[in-house]
Motif scaffolding. Structure first.
Motif, PDB file in Angstrom:
ATOM      1  N   LEU A 150       0.817  -1.207   0.000  1.00 30.86           N
ATOM      2  CA  LEU A 150       0.000   0.000   0.000  1.00 30.86           C
ATOM      3  C   LEU A 150       0.854   1.263   0.000  1.00 30.86           C
ATOM      4  O   LEU A 150       0.512   2.256  -0.655  1.00 30.86           O
ATOM      5  CB  LEU A 150      -0.947  -0.015   1.194  1.00 30.86           C
ATOM      6  CG  LEU A 150      -1.985  -1.143   1.139  1.00 30.86           C
ATOM      7  CD1 LEU A 150      -2.682  -1.292   2.481  1.00 30.86           C
ATOM      8  CD2 LEU A 150      -2.995  -0.905   0.023  1.00 30.86           C
ATOM      9  N   GLN A 151       1.986   1.230   0.705  1.00 29.92           N
ATOM     10  CA  GLN A 151       2.862   2.402   0.691  1.00 29.92           C
ATOM     11  C   GLN A 151       3.458   2.609  -0.695  1.00 29.92           C
ATOM     12  O   GLN A 151       3.680   3.759  -1.126  1.00 29.92           O
ATOM     13  CB  GLN A 151       3.970   2.279   1.734  1.00 29.92           C
ATOM     14  CG  GLN A 151       4.780   3.557   1.919  1.00 29.92           C
ATOM     15  CD  GLN A 151       3.938   4.740   2.366  1.00 29.92           C
ATOM     16  OE1 GLN A 151       3.092   4.602   3.241  1.00 29.92           O
ATOM     17  NE2 GLN A 151       4.161   5.913   1.765  1.00 29.92           N
ATOM     18  N   ALA A 152       3.702   1.525  -1.406  1.00 23.87           N
ATOM     19  CA  ALA A 152       4.172   1.662  -2.787  1.00 23.87           C
ATOM     20  C   ALA A 152       3.125   2.380  -3.631  1.00 23.87           C
ATOM     21  O   ALA A 152       3.462   3.254  -4.450  1.00 23.87           O
ATOM     22  CB  ALA A 152       4.489   0.288  -3.380  1.00 23.87           C
ATOM     23  N   LEU A 153       1.844   2.052  -3.418  1.00 20.38           N
ATOM     24  CA  LEU A 153       0.778   2.742  -4.152  1.00 20.38           C
ATOM     25  C   LEU A 153       0.745   4.224  -3.788  1.00 20.38           C
ATOM     26  O   LEU A 153       0.588   5.088  -4.662  1.00 20.38           O
ATOM     27  CB  LEU A 153      -0.578   2.089  -3.845  1.00 20.38           C
ATOM     28  CG  LEU A 153      -0.761   0.630  -4.270  1.00 20.38           C
ATOM     29  CD1 LEU A 153      -2.177   0.161  -3.932  1.00 20.38           C
ATOM     30  CD2 LEU A 153      -0.478   0.438  -5.755  1.00 20.38           C
ATOM     31  N   VAL A 154       0.888   4.529  -2.507  1.00 19.67           N
ATOM     32  CA  VAL A 154       0.922   5.930  -2.067  1.00 19.67           C
ATOM     33  C   VAL A 154       2.066   6.678  -2.749  1.00 19.67           C
ATOM     34  O   VAL A 154       1.889   7.786  -3.285  1.00 19.67           O
ATOM     35  CB  VAL A 154       1.075   6.008  -0.533  1.00 19.67           C
ATOM     36  CG1 VAL A 154       1.380   7.438  -0.090  1.00 19.67           C
ATOM     37  CG2 VAL A 154      -0.182   5.489   0.162  1.00 19.67           C
ATOM     38  N   LEU A 182      -4.771   3.781   3.213  1.00 19.74           N
ATOM     39  CA  LEU A 182      -4.652   4.761   2.138  1.00 19.74           C
ATOM     40  C   LEU A 182      -5.345   6.075   2.496  1.00 19.74           C
ATOM     41  O   LEU A 182      -4.824   7.162   2.219  1.00 19.74           O
ATOM     42  CB  LEU A 182      -5.236   4.183   0.849  1.00 19.74           C
ATOM     43  CG  LEU A 182      -4.462   3.002   0.253  1.00 19.74           C
ATOM     44  CD1 LEU A 182      -5.262   2.335  -0.862  1.00 19.74           C
ATOM     45  CD2 LEU A 182      -3.105   3.443  -0.275  1.00 19.74           C
ATOM     46  N   ARG A 183      -6.501   5.987   3.113  1.00 17.70           N
ATOM     47  CA  ARG A 183      -7.228   7.196   3.492  1.00 17.70           C
ATOM     48  C   ARG A 183      -6.412   8.045   4.476  1.00 17.70           C
ATOM     49  O   ARG A 183      -6.387   9.279   4.389  1.00 17.70           O
ATOM     50  CB  ARG A 183      -8.574   6.811   4.110  1.00 17.70           C
ATOM     51  CG  ARG A 183      -9.573   7.959   4.211  1.00 17.70           C
ATOM     52  CD  ARG A 183     -10.859   7.484   4.875  1.00 17.70           C
ATOM     53  NE  ARG A 183     -11.484   6.386   4.164  1.00 17.70           N
ATOM     54  CZ  ARG A 183     -12.341   6.531   3.176  1.00 17.70           C
ATOM     55  NH1 ARG A 183     -12.650   7.735   2.742  1.00 17.70           N
ATOM     56  NH2 ARG A 183     -12.885   5.466   2.590  1.00 17.70           N
ATOM     57  N   SER A 184      -5.715   7.369   5.399  1.00 16.49           N
ATOM     58  CA  SER A 184      -4.941   8.093   6.411  1.00 16.49           C
ATOM     59  C   SER A 184      -3.722   8.781   5.805  1.00 16.49           C
ATOM     60  O   SER A 184      -3.115   9.641   6.450  1.00 16.49           O
ATOM     61  CB  SER A 184      -4.496   7.140   7.522  1.00 16.49           C
ATOM     62  OG  SER A 184      -3.504   6.231   7.064  1.00 16.49           O
ATOM     63  N   ARG A 185      -3.364   8.409   4.600  1.00 15.57           N
ATOM     64  CA  ARG A 185      -2.208   9.009   3.923  1.00 15.57           C
ATOM     65  C   ARG A 185      -2.628   9.898   2.759  1.00 15.57           C
ATOM     66  O   ARG A 185      -1.835  10.217   1.878  1.00 15.57           O
ATOM     67  CB  ARG A 185      -1.242   7.901   3.476  1.00 15.57           C
ATOM     68  CG  ARG A 185      -0.478   7.324   4.686  1.00 15.57           C
ATOM     69  CD  ARG A 185      -0.034   5.899   4.471  1.00 15.57           C
ATOM     70  NE  ARG A 185       0.692   5.413   5.647  1.00 15.57           N
ATOM     71  CZ  ARG A 185       0.099   4.945   6.760  1.00 15.57           C
ATOM     72  NH1 ARG A 185      -1.232   4.910   6.841  1.00 15.57           N
ATOM     73  NH2 ARG A 185       0.818   4.520   7.791  1.00 15.57           N
TER      74      ARG A 185
END
Length: 310
Positions: A150-154, A182-185
């Motif tokens: 998920l961090q890669a997507l961010v 994802l919402r929190s980022r």
């Protein structure tokens, strides 16, 4: 001749808000899984995609390994950008994905940061694009920490390589984690892509469609015609030139007497409403609460025309 898009291309397509985002997607999107690879005539791919855009289909759905061969559907998209859609880039919503096997070795599939970022870089080169509108994690990876994927997507969004992110084929509890992460980022989950059709209602049964609807996440359905089962293709048996006859994705054992009778019953229901079985199947999906769009394939302009006439 140089392509010029139809001036009335937006007159008859319905556009649906994707969750709680600013994105509107056409009810019918065009998928490049089959029929747009290097084994297919490029002129036919160009004819189909031009027809699609001329009739309001703005969303083209791809993945790194679509073809065959792997990568070649994206190469087709690159050629289309060069000779057809370059002037219309900002009217298009182009997605691609990474998650399934793409190249040999330990870094050529699944959900690691290394694979996702390398794959998207390759995809952009093949499609002759600076960015994609939507990038998906194509499948859940049980062995990679979710926060790495998920961090890669961010970071892909923050790097300007994708405007939005989505996930496909993730289980419900993982969807909940992804949504919150994802919402929190400040990179909210735009959309979930899942298999949904009259023969496979899993997203309805497992709660994913309801979760997406209640949490402002779009849902886009793939395989709406169950790879042709929900069309008139198999109502009288298995044609020799059909996908099922090749025993690859569709197996002949699937077409049981009970299923065949169900298909014929649905076909009679469709005829009573002056529709085809395929049109009935597409309408059924779009009537489900929370569905944003349906991805259809097309091997000809005529096939796409029939599906748009639902």
């Amino acid at each position: 001749m140089k392509y010029k898009a139809s001036p009335d291309r937006y007159d008859n397509m319905q556009y649906v808000r994707c969750g709680q985002s600013g994105v509107l997607l056409p009810e019918i999107s065009l998928g490049f899984w089959h029929n747009f690879g290097s084994v297919d005539p490029y002129e036919r791919s160009r004819e189909i995609t031009r027809f699609a855009f001329d009739h309001g289909i703005t969303h083209f759905d791809l993945a790194n390994n679509y073809g065959p061969v792997y990568g070649s559907a994206e190469e087709t998209m690159g050629r289309l950008m060069d000779d057809t859609f370059g002037p219309y880039r900002d009217e298009l919503f182009i997605s691609t994905k990474a998650g399934y096997d793409m190249w040999p070795g330990p870094y050529g599939e699944w959900g690691s940061r290394k694979y996702l970022m390398a794959s998207l870089d390759q995809s952009l080169k093949r499609m002759h694009l600076d960015y994609v509108d939507l990038f998906y994690s194509h499948r859940f990876d049980p062995n990679t920490p979710m926060d790495e994927t998920l961090q890669a997507l961010v970071d892909i969004v923050r790097a300007g390589k994708a405007l939005y992110v989505g996930i496909s084929n993730w289980p419900l509890e993982a969807v909940k984690f992804a949504d919150e992460y994802l919402r929190s980022r400040d990179v909210p989950l735009l959309i979930y892509q899942g298999k949904l059709n009259m023969l496979n209602r899993e997203p309805l049964e497992n709660g994913i469609l309801d979760y997406c609807h209640t949490h402002g996440i779009g849902f886009i359905a793939f395989s709406p015609l169950a790879q042709g089962l929900l069309s008139d293709r198999y109502l009288n048996g298995i044609p020799q030139d059909s996908r099922m006859a090749k025993e690859h994705f569709l197996k002949s054992a699937m077409l049981t007497p009970d299923l065949l009778q169900q298909l014929r019953n649905w076909n009679e229901e469709a005829k009573a409403d002056n529709k085809t079985l395929a049109q009935l199947a597409l309408n059924w999906i779009l009537e489900q609460q929370g569905v944003t769009s349906v991805i259809v394939g097309a091997s000809s302009v005529e096939q796409l025309r029939k599906n748009l006439g639902r």
